[in-house]
Design a protein around this motif. Structure first.
Motif, PDB file in Angstrom:
ATOM      1  N   GLN A  44       1.113   4.374  -1.039  1.00  9.50           N
ATOM      2  CA  GLN A  44       0.787   5.753  -0.679  1.00  9.50           C
ATOM      3  C   GLN A  44       0.486   5.907   0.812  1.00  9.50           C
ATOM      4  O   GLN A  44       0.586   7.002   1.361  1.00  9.50           O
ATOM      5  N   ARG A  99      -3.215  12.002 -11.817  1.00  4.26           N
ATOM      6  CA  ARG A  99      -4.174  12.680 -10.951  1.00  4.26           C
ATOM      7  C   ARG A  99      -4.798  13.892 -11.634  1.00  4.26           C
ATOM      8  O   ARG A  99      -5.950  14.223 -11.400  1.00  4.26           O
ATOM      9  N   ASN A 137       0.860  -1.199   0.000  1.00  2.00           N
ATOM     10  CA  ASN A 137       0.000   0.000   0.000  1.00  2.00           C
ATOM     11  C   ASN A 137       0.892   1.243   0.000  1.00  2.00           C
ATOM     12  O   ASN A 137       1.002   1.953   0.992  1.00  2.00           O
ATOM     13  N   ASN A 168     -11.204  -8.240   0.025  1.00  2.00           N
ATOM     14  CA  ASN A 168     -11.176  -7.312  -1.117  1.00  2.00           C
ATOM     15  C   ASN A 168     -10.524  -5.971  -0.766  1.00  2.00           C
ATOM     16  O   ASN A 168     -10.630  -5.015  -1.541  1.00  2.00           O
ATOM     17  N   LEU A 169      -9.921  -5.902   0.413  1.00  2.00           N
ATOM     18  CA  LEU A 169      -9.143  -4.753   0.885  1.00  2.00           C
ATOM     19  C   LEU A 169     -10.021  -3.546   1.213  1.00  2.00           C
ATOM     20  O   LEU A 169     -10.149  -3.181   2.357  1.00  2.00           O
ATOM     21  N   CYS A 170     -10.635  -2.875   0.233  1.00  2.00           N
ATOM     22  CA  CYS A 170     -11.524  -1.744   0.559  1.00  2.00           C
ATOM     23  C   CYS A 170     -12.270  -1.344  -0.704  1.00  2.00           C
ATOM     24  O   CYS A 170     -11.924  -1.765  -1.805  1.00  2.00           O
ATOM     25  N   SER A 171     -13.291  -0.526  -0.541  1.00  2.00           N
ATOM     26  CA  SER A 171     -14.006   0.024  -1.695  1.00  2.00           C
ATOM     27  C   SER A 171     -13.259   1.259  -2.189  1.00  2.00           C
ATOM     28  O   SER A 171     -12.381   1.789  -1.512  1.00  2.00           O
ATOM     29  N   ASN A 172     -13.625   1.738  -3.388  1.00  2.00           N
ATOM     30  CA  ASN A 172     -12.873   2.847  -3.966  1.00  2.00           C
ATOM     31  C   ASN A 172     -13.093   4.135  -3.177  1.00  2.00           C
ATOM     32  O   ASN A 172     -14.192   4.412  -2.699  1.00  2.00           O
ATOM     33  N   ILE A 173     -12.013   4.897  -3.032  1.00  2.00           N
ATOM     34  CA  ILE A 173     -12.024   6.055  -2.130  1.00  2.00           C
ATOM     35  C   ILE A 173     -12.929   7.181  -2.661  1.00  2.00           C
ATOM     36  O   ILE A 173     -13.615   7.849  -1.870  1.00  2.00           O
ATOM     37  N   ALA A 206      -3.691  10.349   2.226  1.00  2.00           N
ATOM     38  CA  ALA A 206      -3.343   9.516   1.074  1.00  2.00           C
ATOM     39  C   ALA A 206      -4.623   9.006   0.416  1.00  2.00           C
ATOM     40  O   ALA A 206      -5.145   7.944   0.766  1.00  2.00           O
ATOM     41  N   THR A 207      -5.113   9.765  -0.572  1.00  2.00           N
ATOM     42  CA  THR A 207      -6.336   9.345  -1.269  1.00  2.00           C
ATOM     43  C   THR A 207      -6.062   8.174  -2.207  1.00  2.00           C
ATOM     44  O   THR A 207      -6.988   7.619  -2.777  1.00  2.00           O
ATOM     45  N   GLY A 208      -4.790   7.820  -2.377  1.00  2.00           N
ATOM     46  CA  GLY A 208      -4.458   6.686  -3.241  1.00  2.00           C
ATOM     47  C   GLY A 208      -4.079   5.454  -2.455  1.00  2.00           C
ATOM     48  O   GLY A 208      -3.550   4.507  -3.016  1.00  2.00           O
ATOM     49  N   ALA A 209      -4.353   5.446  -1.153  1.00  2.00           N
ATOM     50  CA  ALA A 209      -4.019   4.272  -0.336  1.00  2.00           C
ATOM     51  C   ALA A 209      -5.267   3.431  -0.102  1.00  2.00           C
ATOM     52  O   ALA A 209      -6.386   3.944  -0.084  1.00  2.00           O
ATOM     53  N   TYR A 210      -5.075   2.108   0.059  1.00  2.00           N
ATOM     54  CA  TYR A 210      -6.168   1.296   0.591  1.00  2.00           C
ATOM     55  C   TYR A 210      -6.573   1.906   1.923  1.00  2.00           C
ATOM     56  O   TYR A 210      -5.723   2.299   2.730  1.00  2.00           O
ATOM     57  N   SER A 211      -7.856   1.931   2.184  1.00  2.00           N
ATOM     58  CA  SER A 211      -8.321   2.382   3.495  1.00  2.00           C
ATOM     59  C   SER A 211      -8.577   1.167   4.388  1.00  2.00           C
ATOM     60  O   SER A 211      -8.421   0.016   3.964  1.00  2.00           O
ATOM     61  N   HIS A 212      -8.982   1.421   5.612  1.00  2.00           N
ATOM     62  CA  HIS A 212      -9.589   0.403   6.471  1.00  2.00           C
ATOM     63  C   HIS A 212     -10.620  -0.357   5.635  1.00  2.00           C
ATOM     64  O   HIS A 212     -11.270   0.240   4.775  1.00  2.00           O
ATOM     65  N   SER A 213     -10.746  -1.659   5.872  1.00  2.00           N
ATOM     66  CA  SER A 213     -11.616  -2.454   4.989  1.00  2.00           C
ATOM     67  C   SER A 213     -13.099  -2.094   5.119  1.00  2.00           C
ATOM     68  O   SER A 213     -13.890  -2.425   4.243  1.00  2.00           O
ATOM     69  N   SER A 253     -12.346  -7.641   4.191  1.00  2.00           N
ATOM     70  CA  SER A 253     -10.903  -7.416   4.131  1.00  2.00           C
ATOM     71  C   SER A 253     -10.248  -8.175   2.981  1.00  2.00           C
ATOM     72  O   SER A 253      -9.206  -7.753   2.482  1.00  2.00           O
TER      73      SER A 253
END
Lengths: 543, 543
Positions: A118, A129, A116, B393-398, B169-176, B391
């Motif tokens: 970023q 972007r 991950n 699938n990691l997370c939905s799109n930010i 970081a809008t390009g990072a995986y978030s909390h699931s 988790s």
């Protein structure tokens, strides 16, 4: 009664975990067996029993409440260590640090558990972007002030993309495979990469690569008698998806001694082993560059793998999401499609799926959830079924679709952004190569650790040669030795790694996966924190 | 041989469709039975056989190739008419029109098959897109020129959102489950809407509502002995998801005579009917406002539904994605959670899931794939299992996550954008109300059509009282009467609607679903095209 309910819940979990283990190879302990659970503490047990009793109280005859006893056992069976117990513990420590900054022996949590970039400070690629920002607010394109804020080729590219979207509607559901014009652009990028034809009709754009993997598992797996050959160690999406779809994971082992070599003899042996148990093997998963193992396959090796799939009638599921992450001079990425086509195999010879994602590469846009699969070698009727399943979820997110087209067709020489783009791109990739090397050397310099080179991807997967005393301590704590090590590491340093048991490993060996993603200026401090911890750990447990 | 292969493929499909039909109520023909297939044309059959033979040729003993015979039968069983055969035909006609503009009796295809407002010209809400555009390119926030292009409250909001994202970081995986700060904001919006507490810990952000529905079906369905009570007519995501997860759809019928009323007596009857067949009913799906039926439930009715779920130990799956689409003065949206809490039920009494999406409402941002589910009344152990599946699938799109937080917390009085925002919002909603009324009146003015009011959502579901002669013509063409009507409508007018058989209907009745989404200035022409077609159709077939 409460005691009884808690016992039932534990039995259900235990049974399901036994199930998970039994679906992998018969050796004991299994390569994918999860670490044993902590014995429940008296407090935890009472709380669980109370909660279970509460949840049971809503049940009436014939309609069970929702409890661990009554949910889908495939869900219980599924494991995903990359966001498992250690990460949850790290998140709790992070909250603790926010409340009481001086309470722990470190001042930040370093998430080396997940690819991950970023989240650890990598900056997004500016050009990508800019284009996304313009496509999100197309009204900007008509304003002259926009030229003060955006590069002219990004503006031009945004126009081109909008012209590919029916009605320029970036807020509409697209075709369920993704916007046709973007798929055609991706296909052109694949053709340019491989030197062989690619078609937008074969592309399915997805929210990251994970949903594409699930779609293929859903298509192929009918029951636990269907098996999927997966590498060990593997990225646990595969084991999780196979478990969720009720299939069997047929493991093949990568050879740590030869830099995580993938030998066709091992594939054959494990295929026969699975078949001898009555398993119909449907597909072979190959992750290249490897996750968690970081090796890059040689073209000759790939040819043999293609021949194997062709001869055995297997679908080749090629996880190629790290195709741009290569860190050594003597290795190159070759897509399996290119290898198959260069052998003369056409669409009629071999069902082949290539997975790609915007989350990896030099872009690392994990949060955008963009990705695709390119499917070739499936009959029109089967493709129609894949399309139908895609259509149930309507489409993947449009920003992710746009980004997938951008990474497969980045700025070209002569474009206004080209030079700055290349600077950002090469800066990230060369830094990743330096970080991989620095961490690998540091690990290899420690007593009881050996570590193969990361030729590609984003990880190192060092082997822990633990003293018997450490293994005993782990057993006493009711946990696997590598999980014990990872927990101790977290507690002492704030560094989060994933124990090898989450990926599978040769029984009796112990590893952990550590990303190479912390920013370069932090690497020396991380290495010295790690070293200090490891030396103390060895001093404590040396036999 | 070729003939044999084609026959096998057809048998496999037919068997799977019988399976689908048998899982719904025993009345014959089944409410969910798909329209009969066209008899295969000699050309189509030969092509299919050739393709099947090709695909079989890769098979070796013990490793079947991928064909309709060897894929997961649950995939074959799944149907999703909203993007089914008629839509594929419409897409082909559209390509035909592009190549030969004068070749058809109309000059555009009007996609009234799907709730996809922006594909038909609805403009996105400016404020939402400003915020998304800024969050996609945060570097803009430091530049003074940005103030010339973006409203000041959008800039302020983008800062607030970035501050909620770890490391911005809008390009990072978030909390699931999604970014915690955004979940808290959504929870605050829910609490403001309902007047009852909501917690961000109960929110799971997802790529649209569909993946959330799949997650719950995956959790609850263990085998075909587990049933889910679903309305008939229903949105076919539910039947598709139940089929994919191998469960049984237990249908309950909405009463067309009383404006698609949902009667608890009918729920009880169908629950018992399912139980008498050995089905364990796990959950009740309620779609409010209704899709495809457009009714808005009265609060008193909702109370009875809650009591029913509580008494029978069912999970209440509340599809509330049209909560902002209400077009009549005398009806209001009440969330099921509000109704349950107002009855005094707490988290301990009733497992309840509410689905929401950014695709609907006045925003209609289908392509952004944002949505969430709020889950209450599940034990910590079961929640942990839901989290684990998320988790994988990691997370939905930010961007979708951000947009979900915006629609649940739009501009407030006093904000710079408030007035223009309200103008856009009210303009869209009042126009939708007018369009719903105009289309309903037009349908009701035609011979042999009756149509309930669209109190909410985005659809009308008119009933076709077809002459026997038309039914005979459909039978001769090997298709269901409403599918026959929809195909003729498309061929004559370019208007795409979905036959009622795609949603389920009382056997022997025929309907179609038509969205109210074409832009208002097009409605008169659509009505006159429709009227002309319908009158000719009736003249042709009047008994």
């Amino acid at each position: 009664m409460r005691r009884f309910v808690a016992d039932r819940a534990r039995r259900a979990v235990a049974a399901s975990l036994r199930g998970a283990a039994s679906s992998s190879r018969s050796a004991s302990p299994s390569p994918l067996a999860p670490a044993p659970r902590h014995p429940a503490s008296p407090v935890g047990e009472a709380a669980m029993a109370a909660s279970m009793a509460r949840s049971m109280s809503t049940a009436v005859a014939g309609s069970p409440a929702v409890s661990l006893d009554t949910i889908n056992p495939k869900v219980l069976k599924c494991e995903y260590a990359v966001r498992g117990e250690i990460v949850t513990h790290a998140q709790n420590l992070q909250q603790e640090l926010q409340k009481h900054p001086e309470s722990l022996p470190f001042d930040e949590i370093l998430y080396c558990n997940i690819g991950n970039p970023q989240s650890l400070g990598q900056q997004p690629v500016t050009y990508f972007r800019e284009v996304l920002s313009l496509c999100d607010h197309p009204a900007l394109l008509d304003k002259s002030e926009t030229h003060a804020l955006y590069s002219s080729d990004a503006i031009e590219r945004a126009w081109q993309i909008l012209d590919k979207i029916p009605g320029r509607a970036t807020g509409a559901y697209s075709h369920s495979q993704g916007i046709k014009g973007l798929r055609d652009e991706i296909a052109a990028g694949i053709a340019a990469r491989d030197g062989f034809h690619a078609s937008g009709d074969n592309i399915f754009l997805t929210d990251g690569a994970s949903p594409a993997v699930h779609m293929m598992m859903q298509l192929l797996i009918r029951s636990e008698k269907d098996g999927i050959l997966c590498p060990i160690p593997q990225y646990p999406l595969y084991s999780a998806s196979i478990a969720l779809h009720g299939g069997s994971l047929a493991p093949y082992f990568l050879d740590e001694e030869t830099g995580w070599g993938l030998e066709v003899d091992e594939l054959k042996k494990q295929l026969e082993e699975a078949q001898s148990k009555g398993i119909t093997v449907r597909a072979l998963v190959v992750i290249n560059p490897g996750n968690p193992t970081g090796q890059v396959l040689a073209e000759e090796n790939q040819k043999k793998i293609v021949e194997f799939c062709k001869n055995e009638g297997l679908v080749l599921l090629a996880d190629e999401v790290y195709q741009e992450n290569i860190y050594v001079e003597d290795k190159q990425f070759h897509s399996f499609k290119k290898v198959a086509r260069s052998l003369g195999y056409t669409d009629d010879d071999l069902p082949l799926v290539s997975f790609q994602s915007v989350s990896k590469g030099y872009y690392g846009e994990c949060g955008k959830r963009g990705g695709y699969m390119e499917i070739t070698g499936f009959s029109p009727e089967v493709r129609e079924q894949i399309y139908k399943v895609a259509s149930v979820n309507l489409c993947s997110n449009i920003s992710g679709q746009i980004l997938a087209s951008l990474v497969m067709n980045p700025p070209k020489a002569g474009d206004e952004s080209f030079e700055s783009f290349m600077e950002e791109r090469d800066g990230i990739l060369s830094s990743l190569a330096r970080r991989a090397k620095a961490l690998e050397e540091a690990f290899n310099g420690l007593e009881g650790i050996t570590c193969n080179k990361a030729e590609g991807a984003m990880y190192l997967f060092p082997r822990l040669h633990l003293p018997q005393k450490a293994i005993g301590a782990a057993q006493a704590a009711g946990t696997a030795p590598d999980a014990y090590y990872a927990k101790r590491l977290l507690a002492a340093t704030g560094i989060v790694v994933v124990p090898g048991s989450g990926f599978g490993q040769v029984p009796g060996t112990w590893h952990f996966r550590c990303t190479i993603l912390p920013q370069e200026d932090k690497i020396p401090a991380i290495i010295s924190r790690f070293k200090e911890f490891h030396e103390k750990f060895m001093d404590e447990y040396r036999d």
